[in-house]
Write a protein that holds these residues in place. Structure first.
Motif, PDB file in Angstrom:
ATOM      1  N   THR A 108      47.697  33.852  44.483  1.00 17.72           N
ATOM      2  CA  THR A 108      46.853  34.695  43.628  1.00 17.72           C
ATOM      3  C   THR A 108      46.347  33.894  42.424  1.00 17.72           C
ATOM      4  O   THR A 108      45.166  34.000  42.048  1.00 17.72           O
ATOM      5  N   LEU A 112      42.485  33.317  41.528  1.00 21.65           N
ATOM      6  CA  LEU A 112      41.951  33.678  40.202  1.00 21.65           C
ATOM      7  C   LEU A 112      41.235  32.489  39.560  1.00 21.65           C
ATOM      8  O   LEU A 112      40.140  32.637  38.997  1.00 21.65           O
ATOM      9  N   PHE A 125      42.060  42.627  43.198  1.00 18.72           N
ATOM     10  CA  PHE A 125      43.382  42.207  43.687  1.00 18.72           C
ATOM     11  C   PHE A 125      44.079  43.337  44.438  1.00 18.72           C
ATOM     12  O   PHE A 125      44.186  44.462  43.933  1.00 18.72           O
ATOM     13  N   CYS A 164      46.775  38.367  36.928  1.00 19.87           N
ATOM     14  CA  CYS A 164      45.398  38.897  36.967  1.00 19.87           C
ATOM     15  C   CYS A 164      44.957  39.285  35.561  1.00 19.87           C
ATOM     16  O   CYS A 164      43.824  38.992  35.146  1.00 19.87           O
ATOM     17  N   VAL A 175      38.236  42.345  36.248  1.00 21.49           N
ATOM     18  CA  VAL A 175      39.371  42.317  37.159  1.00 21.49           C
ATOM     19  C   VAL A 175      39.765  43.751  37.531  1.00 21.49           C
ATOM     20  O   VAL A 175      39.894  44.608  36.649  1.00 21.49           O
TER      21      VAL A 175
END
Ligand code: NAD
Length: 317
Positions: A108, A112, A125, A164, A175
């Motif tokens: 992740t 990102l 996400f 995130c 996001v």
């Protein structure tokens, strides 16, 4: 829009990619075809996407092919990145917890960073209802996740959510954290209860139910996909949304409905599994109000469609 879907060969990713292509988006899928479950099945899911139209596919890993994946992001210049790639599964996360740090957190972070460097405007996400921990029989609102998780899988998703948030302050993108609640339907993941039960019942095998009085907010795959697409409407720079049906189904009810299709079914009840939660129940008012998300499939119809699919694809599930 130009959209990168990581994990696009998976259950949710293949349905989502098909829908995005049909809606006219340019889709690039990155998926390493991880052997958590059958790689053949993932290849089959990729074949299915071809019916929707053209797309690009790269069999690359977000953690093992960092340089190549970064180049793909830079060359494609996505408007939006939908990051679904992860290894799922609560019981497996108890067996191999460090894999979840790699596949669910480190992957992740890479997605990102690559999205930010490539100038993406939105990063979506795939998080999970498991981040709420074991809060029983109450509708779960987005602000109720407090870190009291009960499995390494949930801990990884909770940690990835924090990354995130951090990257939403570093890069200039929106996001969206979407917490999915037990997604089921045609091509459902083979390790998940509904798919597993149907497969066993079609083979006239006994099904094993862990714990009693458990309940799940089951989300039909098409509703989950609609939920992901509704996140394009997000106004805030950073937001969290539950994507569920809003109606929990007790295990007794699931068994009763399955019995309607498989009258001779045999059920063995056994102990509650470590890492599982007793119940999940999504409060979806935020996604309804802010994104216009409206799940429309009843559980009875969704289950019936799933069984119809399973019977038509008995050799492949
Ligand atoms: N299915 C559910 O009920 C559910 C519920 C909550 C959250 N989620 C989350 O939604 C996402 C999609 O779930 P799914 O059910 O479609 O799972 P899936 O296993 O079918 O799909 C995940 C895909 O990601 C790929 N992948 C994994 N690690 C990768 C990496 N490092 N690089 C490239 N590809 C990689 C896998 O090969 C797989 O095809 C996951 O993040 C999962 O944790 C799913």
């Amino acid at each position: 829009m130009k959209i990168i879907v990581t994990g696009g060969a998976g259950f949710i990713g293949s349905h989502l990619s098909s829908r995005l292509i049909k809606e006219g988006h340019q889709v690039l899928i990155i998926d390493e075809l991880h052997p958590y479950y059958s790689v053949e099945r993932k290849k089959r899911q990729l074949e299915m996407i071809k019916h929707a139209g053209e797309f690009s596919f790269y069999q690359k890993s977000l953690i093992h092919h960092e340089g190549e994946v970064r180049d793909l992001f830079h060359l494609f210049k996505p408007d939006t990145v939908i990051h679904l790639a992860a290894i799922p599964g609560v019981p497996n996360s108890i067996l191999v917890p460090n894999e979840y740090v790699d596949y669910d957190i480190k992957a992740t972070i890479n997605a990102l960073r690559f999205a930010g460097e490539a100038g993406a405007k939105q990063f979506i996400f795939a998080s999970s209802s498991s981040v709420y921990g074991d809060q029983q029989n109450i509708p779960l609102k987005e602000d109720m996740a407090n870190g009291t998780v009960v499995s390494p899988y949930a801990a990884a998703k909770y940690g990835a959510e924090a990354f995130c948030h951090a990257y939403s302050t570093i890069y200039d993108y929106k996001v969206s954290i979407l917490r999915f609640f037990t997604v089921y339907g045609p091509w459902g993941r083979p390790d998940m209860a509904i798919t597993k039960f149907i497969k066993q019942l079609m083979a006239d095998q006994e099904i094993v139910v862990f714990g009693s009085k458990t309940a799940r907010d089951y989300t039909y795959i098409d509703d989950c996909v609609s939920g992901i697409i509704s996140a394009f409407q997000q106004k805030d720079q950073y937001a969290i949304f539950n994507i569920g049906s809003g109606s929990p189904i007790l295990i007794e009810e699931l068994i009763k409905q399955l019995r309607g299709f498989f009258p001779g079914m045999r059920v063995k009840h056994t102990d509650f599994r470590q890492g599982d939660v007793q119940s999940t129940w999504a409060d979806i008012s935020k996604a309804k109000g802010e994104l216009g998300f409206h799940p429309s499939m009843s559980f009875t119809d969704g289950l019936s469609r799933t069984i119809e699919w399973a019977k038509a694809h008995a050799k492949e599930i």
